[in-house]
Design a protein around this motif. Structure first.
Motif, short mmCIF file in Angstrom:
data_model
loop_
_atom_site.label_atom_id
_atom_site.label_comp_id
_atom_site.label_asym_id
_atom_site.label_seq_id
_atom_site.Cartn_x
_atom_site.Cartn_y
_atom_site.Cartn_z
N ASN A 57 16.90 4.37 -7.66
CA ASN A 57 15.62 5.07 -7.76
C ASN A 57 14.53 4.08 -8.18
N ARG A 58 13.31 4.33 -7.77
CA ARG A 58 12.17 3.52 -8.23
C ARG A 58 11.00 4.46 -8.45
N PRO A 59 10.37 4.40 -9.63
CA PRO A 59 9.28 5.34 -9.89
C PRO A 59 8.26 5.32 -8.77
N PRO B 28 14.18 4.13 -15.11
CA PRO B 28 12.95 4.05 -14.31
C PRO B 28 11.96 3.07 -14.95
N LEU B 29 11.57 2.08 -14.21
CA LEU B 29 10.62 1.07 -14.69
C LEU B 29 9.51 0.93 -13.65
N ALA B 30 8.34 1.38 -14.01
CA ALA B 30 7.22 1.31 -13.06
C ALA B 30 6.56 -0.07 -13.16
N ILE B 31 7.35 -1.08 -12.83
CA ILE B 31 6.86 -2.47 -12.86
C ILE B 31 6.88 -2.96 -11.43
N SER B 32 5.81 -3.62 -11.01
CA SER B 32 5.81 -4.23 -9.68
C SER B 32 5.16 -5.60 -9.78
N ALA B 33 5.55 -6.47 -8.87
CA ALA B 33 4.98 -7.81 -8.83
C ALA B 33 3.48 -7.75 -8.54
N SER B 34 3.09 -6.81 -7.67
CA SER B 34 1.67 -6.74 -7.33
C SER B 34 0.83 -6.35 -8.56
N HIS B 35 1.36 -5.45 -9.38
CA HIS B 35 0.63 -5.08 -10.60
C HIS B 35 0.52 -6.28 -11.54
N HIS C 21 8.10 -8.67 6.44
CA HIS C 21 7.51 -7.33 6.50
C HIS C 21 6.26 -7.17 5.67
N ARG C 22 5.64 -8.27 5.27
CA ARG C 22 4.50 -8.14 4.37
C ARG C 22 3.62 -9.38 4.51
N ALA C 23 2.46 -9.33 3.84
CA ALA C 23 1.55 -10.48 3.85
C ALA C 23 2.22 -11.66 3.16
N ALA D 33 14.49 2.11 -3.90
CA ALA D 33 14.31 3.23 -2.95
C ALA D 33 13.21 2.94 -1.93
N ASP D 34 12.17 2.22 -2.34
CA ASP D 34 11.08 1.92 -1.40
C ASP D 34 11.56 1.00 -0.28
N ALA D 35 12.35 0.01 -0.64
CA ALA D 35 12.88 -0.91 0.38
C ALA D 35 13.85 -0.16 1.30
N ILE E 237 9.21 -12.73 -10.05
CA ILE E 237 10.35 -11.93 -10.51
C ILE E 237 9.96 -11.25 -11.83
N HIS E 238 10.42 -10.01 -12.03
CA HIS E 238 10.03 -9.26 -13.23
C HIS E 238 11.21 -8.44 -13.75
N LEU E 239 10.97 -7.70 -14.83
CA LEU E 239 12.09 -6.98 -15.47
C LEU E 239 12.61 -5.84 -14.62
N GLY E 240 11.79 -5.31 -13.69
CA GLY E 240 12.29 -4.30 -12.76
C GLY E 240 13.40 -4.88 -11.89
N HIS E 241 13.20 -6.10 -11.40
CA HIS E 241 14.23 -6.77 -10.59
C HIS E 241 15.49 -7.02 -11.43
N LEU E 242 15.28 -7.49 -12.65
CA LEU E 242 16.44 -7.89 -13.46
C LEU E 242 17.23 -6.68 -13.92
P1 ATP Z 1 5.27 -6.25 -4.71
O1 ATP Z 1 4.63 -5.44 -5.79
O2 ATP Z 1 4.65 -7.62 -4.51
O3 ATP Z 1 5.43 -5.49 -3.42
P2 ATP Z 1 7.92 -5.76 -5.85
O4 ATP Z 1 7.70 -5.66 -7.33
O5 ATP Z 1 8.12 -4.50 -5.07
O6 ATP Z 1 6.76 -6.64 -5.20
P3 ATP Z 1 9.95 -7.18 -4.34
O7 ATP Z 1 10.29 -8.62 -4.53
O8 ATP Z 1 9.21 -6.81 -3.12
O9 ATP Z 1 9.15 -6.73 -5.66
O10 ATP Z 1 11.23 -6.27 -4.49
C1 ATP Z 1 12.55 -6.73 -4.27
C2 ATP Z 1 13.52 -5.57 -4.45
O11 ATP Z 1 13.46 -5.09 -5.79
C3 ATP Z 1 13.22 -4.36 -3.55
O12 ATP Z 1 14.47 -3.81 -3.13
C4 ATP Z 1 12.50 -3.40 -4.49
O13 ATP Z 1 12.68 -2.05 -4.12
C5 ATP Z 1 13.19 -3.70 -5.80
N1 ATP Z 1 12.36 -3.43 -6.97
C6 ATP Z 1 11.26 -4.13 -7.35
N2 ATP Z 1 10.76 -3.62 -8.48
C7 ATP Z 1 11.54 -2.57 -8.84
C8 ATP Z 1 11.52 -1.62 -9.91
N3 ATP Z 1 10.57 -1.66 -10.84
N4 ATP Z 1 12.49 -0.68 -9.95
C9 ATP Z 1 13.44 -0.63 -8.98
N5 ATP Z 1 13.52 -1.49 -7.93
C10 ATP Z 1 12.58 -2.45 -7.86
#
Ligand code: ATP
Length: 227
Positions: A141-143, A190-197, A53-55, A116-118, A23-28
Motif C-alpha cells: 500500500n502507499r498513501p 503508511p508513509l506519505a513520503i515521496s522523492a518529489s516532495h 516512464h518519467r522525466a 501500489a502506484d507503480a 532514496i528516502h525512508l519510504g523506500h527503506l
Molecule cells: P518521485 O516522487 O520522484 O516520483 P518516489 O518517491 O515515488 O519518487 P521512486 O523511486 O519513483 O520514488 O519509487 C520506487 C518504488 O518505491 C516504487 O515502487 C514506489 O511505489 C515505491 N515507493 C516510493 N515511496 C514509497 C512510499 N512512501 N511508500 C510505499 N512505496 C513507496
C-alpha cells in the motif's frame, strides 16, 4: 556489482527498483517490511539509470547510486545493484529481471517489490506480461494510491486484473514454492513520503530532515543537489 551477503541463501530475493531521486525512508521501510512480511533472504535495491516512464531525474545516476549505497550502509540484508546505472540504455525492468535470472539461475525465487502506484502503472511497462514469468510481484500500500480500507485487488484496472486473477496469493510460502508467477499484497506502515516532495522542500529552502537518512541528506548538502 553487489555484496555477496544477501545473495548467500536460496530463499526468495526481493528486488526494489526505483529512480531513488533521492532514496528516502519510504523506500527503506518498503524494503524492510517486504523482507519481514514475505520472509525474503534480502533485498536488492536497483537504481534506474535512465527511467523510461518519467522525466529525466534531477540528479545524476552516479549521485543516486551513491545515495542508495549510503542509505543501506551497515544493513547486511540490503544491497545495491548498479546494473541499470552502468547499462547505457533505458532501464526496462524486464531486461533487468532477465539479467538477474541469468545471474542467479532459473530456480531462485525473485520477488519484485512495488508500491501500489507503480503496480497500477504496470500495463504501461515494456513487455509487462513477461514480468510474471521472471519474478513474483509483491505490492505494498502507499498513501494516496490504495487508500486505507480500499484494499488491493479492488484498485486494479481491468487489464491488470485479468493478468493477475489466477496469480493472486495471500501466503508468503507460495513465493518459495516457485521461482516466479505469483502476485501478493502486503501492508506496510503508511508513509506519505515521496522523492518529489523532498526535492520540492530542498528547492524551497526548507528542511527534509527525518524523511530520509542523515547520511543521504549530508550527501545532498555536500553536492548541492536539488537547489
Ligand atoms: P518521485 O516522487 O520522484 O516520483 P518516489 O518517491 O515515488 O519518487 P521512486 O523511486 O519513483 O520514488 O519509487 C520506487 C518504488 O518505491 C516504487 O515502487 C514506489 O511505489 C515505491 N515507493 C516510493 N515511496 C514509497 C512510499 N512512501 N511508500 C510505499 N512505496 C513507496
Amino acid at each position: 556489482m553487489t555484496s555477496p551477503r544477501a545473495e548467500a541463501g536460496c530463499g526468495p530475493l526481493g528486488l526494489l527498483g526505483g529512480t531513488f531521486d533521492p532514496i528516502h525512508l519510504g523506500h527503506l521501510r518498503l524494503a524492510e517490511e517486504a523482507r519481514e512480511a514475505l520472509t525474503l533472504d534480502g533485498v536488492r535495491l536497483i537504481p534506474a539509470g535512465e527511467p523510461p516512464h518519467r522525466a529525466a531525474p534531477s540528479s545524476t545516476a552516479a549521485d543516486r547510486l551513491a545515495m542508495a549505497r549510503l542509505a543501506i550502509a551497515g544493513n547486511p540484508r540490503f544491497e545495491v545493484d548498479d546494473g541499470e546505472v552502468r547499462a547505457s540504455r533505458k532501464s526496462y525492468t524486464v531486461l533487468t529481471l532477465e539479467r538477474l535470472r541469468a545471474e542467479l539461475g532459473a530456480d531462485r525465487p525473485l520477488v519484485l517489490i512495488l508500491g501500489a502506484d507503480a503496480f497500477e502503472g504496470l500495463p504501461g511497462w515494456h513487455r509487462w506480461q513477461a514480468l510474471f514469468d521472471l519474478a513474483h510481484i509483491a505490492v505494498a500500500n502507499r498513501p494516496g494510491y490504495a487508500p486505507h480500507g480500499r484494499r488491493w485487488p479492488a484498485v486494479l484496472s481491468a487489464e491488470l486484473d485479468a493478468a493477475c486473477r489466477d496469480r493472486h496469493s495471500t501466503d508468503p510460502a507460495d513465493l518459495r514454492a516457485a521461482p516466479a508467477g505469483r502476485v501478493i499484497a502486503f501492508d506496510m506502515t503508511p508513509l506519505a513520503i515521496s522523492a518529489s516532495h523532498i526535492r520540492d522542500l530542498i528547492g524551497a529552502g526548507t528542511s527534509p530532515r527525518y524523511l530520509l537518512p542523515d547520511s543521504v541528506l549530508d550527501y545532498i548538502d555536500l553536492h548541492h543537489l536539488y537547489r
